[in-house]
Design a protein around this motif. Structure first.
Motif, PDB file in Angstrom:
ATOM      1  N   MET A   1     -30.875 -42.009 -48.644  1.00 33.69           N
ATOM      2  CA  MET A   1     -29.658 -41.775 -49.373  1.00 33.69           C
ATOM      3  C   MET A   1     -30.009 -41.604 -50.850  1.00 33.69           C
ATOM      4  N   ASN A   2     -29.443 -40.568 -51.456  1.00 34.07           N
ATOM      5  CA  ASN A   2     -29.651 -40.313 -52.876  1.00 34.07           C
ATOM      6  C   ASN A   2     -28.399 -40.703 -53.645  1.00 34.07           C
ATOM      7  N   ILE A   3     -28.600 -41.353 -54.784  1.00 32.00           N
ATOM      8  CA  ILE A   3     -27.495 -41.817 -55.630  1.00 32.00           C
ATOM      9  C   ILE A   3     -27.741 -41.343 -57.055  1.00 32.00           C
ATOM     10  N   GLU A   4     -26.745 -40.722 -57.643  1.00 31.89           N
ATOM     11  CA  GLU A   4     -26.785 -40.351 -59.055  1.00 31.89           C
ATOM     12  C   GLU A   4     -25.929 -41.351 -59.823  1.00 31.89           C
ATOM     13  N   VAL A   5     -26.453 -41.878 -60.905  1.00 34.37           N
ATOM     14  CA  VAL A   5     -25.716 -42.827 -61.733  1.00 34.37           C
ATOM     15  C   VAL A   5     -24.852 -42.026 -62.707  1.00 34.37           C
ATOM     16  N   ASP A   6     -23.561 -42.327 -62.735  1.00 35.60           N
ATOM     17  CA  ASP A   6     -22.623 -41.623 -63.606  1.00 35.60           C
ATOM     18  C   ASP A   6     -22.638 -42.264 -64.990  1.00 35.60           C
ATOM     19  N   PRO A   7     -23.165 -41.569 -66.017  1.00 34.80           N
ATOM     20  CA  PRO A   7     -23.262 -42.166 -67.351  1.00 34.80           C
ATOM     21  C   PRO A   7     -21.904 -42.457 -67.990  1.00 34.80           C
ATOM     22  N   LYS A   8     -20.851 -41.814 -67.525  1.00 35.47           N
ATOM     23  CA  LYS A   8     -19.516 -42.067 -68.082  1.00 35.47           C
ATOM     24  C   LYS A   8     -18.946 -43.395 -67.593  1.00 35.47           C
ATOM     25  N   LYS A   9     -19.442 -43.882 -66.458  1.00 34.78           N
ATOM     26  CA  LYS A   9     -18.927 -45.118 -65.874  1.00 34.78           C
ATOM     27  C   LYS A   9     -19.945 -46.253 -65.905  1.00 34.78           C
ATOM     28  N   ASN A  28     -23.707 -47.984 -73.685  1.00 32.04           N
ATOM     29  CA  ASN A  28     -23.022 -47.058 -72.785  1.00 32.04           C
ATOM     30  C   ASN A  28     -23.962 -45.923 -72.409  1.00 32.04           C
ATOM     31  N   GLY A  29     -23.666 -45.273 -71.305  1.00 28.75           N
ATOM     32  CA  GLY A  29     -24.406 -44.078 -70.936  1.00 28.75           C
ATOM     33  C   GLY A  29     -25.619 -44.288 -70.052  1.00 28.75           C
ATOM     34  N   LEU A  30     -25.672 -45.393 -69.305  1.00 29.80           N
ATOM     35  CA  LEU A  30     -26.769 -45.583 -68.343  1.00 29.80           C
ATOM     36  C   LEU A  30     -26.780 -44.383 -67.404  1.00 29.80           C
ATOM     37  N   SER A  31     -27.942 -43.785 -67.209  1.00 30.59           N
ATOM     38  CA  SER A  31     -28.036 -42.627 -66.322  1.00 30.59           C
ATOM     39  C   SER A  31     -29.276 -42.756 -65.453  1.00 30.59           C
ATOM     40  N   GLY A  32     -29.359 -41.883 -64.483  1.00 34.81           N
ATOM     41  CA  GLY A  32     -30.526 -41.866 -63.619  1.00 34.81           C
ATOM     42  C   GLY A  32     -30.160 -41.585 -62.187  1.00 34.81           C
ATOM     43  N   SER A  33     -31.135 -41.760 -61.333  1.00 35.32           N
ATOM     44  CA  SER A  33     -30.920 -41.526 -59.912  1.00 35.32           C
ATOM     45  C   SER A  33     -31.823 -42.450 -59.103  1.00 35.32           C
ATOM     46  N   MET A  34     -31.430 -42.634 -57.851  1.00 31.78           N
ATOM     47  CA  MET A  34     -32.207 -43.470 -56.936  1.00 31.78           C
ATOM     48  C   MET A  34     -32.243 -42.808 -55.574  1.00 31.78           C
ATOM     49  N   HIS A  35     -33.336 -42.970 -54.899  1.00 29.97           N
ATOM     50  CA  HIS A  35     -33.429 -42.604 -53.494  1.00 29.97           C
ATOM     51  C   HIS A  35     -33.672 -43.900 -52.742  1.00 29.97           C
ATOM     52  N   LYS A  43     -40.688 -46.364 -49.929  1.00 32.48           N
ATOM     53  CA  LYS A  43     -40.189 -45.016 -50.224  1.00 32.48           C
ATOM     54  C   LYS A  43     -38.928 -45.076 -51.090  1.00 32.48           C
ATOM     55  N   THR A  44     -38.377 -46.271 -51.287  1.00 38.10           N
ATOM     56  CA  THR A  44     -37.234 -46.436 -52.181  1.00 38.10           C
ATOM     57  C   THR A  44     -37.736 -46.284 -53.608  1.00 38.10           C
ATOM     58  N   LYS A  45     -37.164 -45.331 -54.318  1.00 44.15           N
ATOM     59  CA  LYS A  45     -37.604 -45.035 -55.685  1.00 44.15           C
ATOM     60  C   LYS A  45     -36.394 -44.739 -56.550  1.00 44.15           C
ATOM     61  N   GLY A  46     -36.587 -44.777 -57.840  1.00 42.11           N
ATOM     62  CA  GLY A  46     -35.516 -44.409 -58.754  1.00 42.11           C
ATOM     63  C   GLY A  46     -35.952 -44.587 -60.186  1.00 42.11           C
ATOM     64  N   CYS A  47     -35.169 -44.006 -61.077  1.00 38.22           N
ATOM     65  CA  CYS A  47     -35.431 -44.175 -62.496  1.00 38.22           C
ATOM     66  C   CYS A  47     -34.093 -44.228 -63.219  1.00 38.22           C
ATOM     67  N   LEU A  48     -33.910 -45.266 -64.024  1.00 40.34           N
ATOM     68  CA  LEU A  48     -32.700 -45.452 -64.812  1.00 40.34           C
ATOM     69  C   LEU A  48     -33.077 -45.375 -66.283  1.00 40.34           C
ATOM     70  N   SER A  49     -32.170 -44.822 -67.084  1.00 37.45           N
ATOM     71  CA  SER A  49     -32.444 -44.622 -68.506  1.00 37.45           C
ATOM     72  C   SER A  49     -31.258 -45.093 -69.332  1.00 37.45           C
ATOM     73  N   VAL A  50     -31.557 -45.813 -70.417  1.00 39.65           N
ATOM     74  CA  VAL A  50     -30.525 -46.322 -71.315  1.00 39.65           C
ATOM     75  C   VAL A  50     -30.753 -45.707 -72.701  1.00 39.65           C
ATOM     76  N   LEU A 128     -22.388 -50.620 -51.644  1.00 45.67           N
ATOM     77  CA  LEU A 128     -22.787 -49.230 -51.575  1.00 45.67           C
ATOM     78  C   LEU A 128     -21.997 -48.585 -50.453  1.00 45.67           C
ATOM     79  N   SER A 129     -21.231 -47.565 -50.803  1.00 41.24           N
ATOM     80  CA  SER A 129     -20.472 -46.853 -49.781  1.00 41.24           C
ATOM     81  C   SER A 129     -20.473 -45.376 -50.093  1.00 41.24           C
TER      82      SER A 129
END
Length: 160
Positions: A1-9, A28-35, A43-50, A128-129
């Motif tokens: 499952m791929n997840i994109e982090v919404d920087p607005k929320k 504010n503005g945390l962004s990134g994605s996770m698999h 195999k679970t990976k991701g990168c978050l940026s502040v 997570l849903s």
């Protein structure tokens, strides 16, 4: 499952101590994605940026002091590279998604800031849903000296 982090929320709140007093700063503005691998394997990976420029300490003086210390033009972001997730309580990932149940996980990864890095283990809990996406809180302790950074020594006085 791929997840994109919404920087607005999405945001990060830092609770810290400097020169004997506590402070809180919101970024504010945390962004990134996770698999997230089905079995939560390596195999679970991701990168978050502040973004460091989006610091808000609650008032102009504190925000100015924090931003002077952070030097966001020179060091624009902090990143956290997720290396693994382990469920520590709750049901398996698929069951918790189907039932929209809260799960607690241990997150391991590398925190990078100012060309330095340190391994970090954090505890996170959330849901997570497919409909609502990821809703989570994550807490960890970090001493800036782990990144070869001397903590700031701010002093705030309030005069009435």
């Amino acid at each position: 499952m791929n997840i994109e982090v919404d920087p607005k929320k999405s945001y990060v709140v830092v609770h810290g101590r400097a020169t004997g007093h506590r402070f809180q700063t919101r970024f504010n503005g945390l962004s990134g994605s996770m698999h997230i691998a089905d079995d939560l394997s390596n195999k679970t990976k991701g990168c978050l940026s502040v973004p460091m420029a989006k610091a808000d300490a609650g008032d102009f003086l504190r925000t100015s002091q924090i931003k002077r210390f952070l030097a966001p033009k020179k060091y624009p972001e902090t990143t956290f590279e997720i290396c693994s997730l382990t469920i520590t309580s709750g049901e398996a990932l698929h069951e918790s998604m189907e039932k929209n149940l809260q799960v607690e996980v241990e997150v391991r990864g590398m925190l990078r800031y100012r060309a330095q890095e340190t391994s970090l283990t954090a505890r996170a809990r959330g849901t997570l849903s497919k409909e609502k996406g990821l809703r989570a809180q994550c807490r960890f302790k970090l001493d800036l000296r782990q990144l070869d950074i001397e903590p700031p020594s701010f002093l705030f006085l309030k005069v009435n």
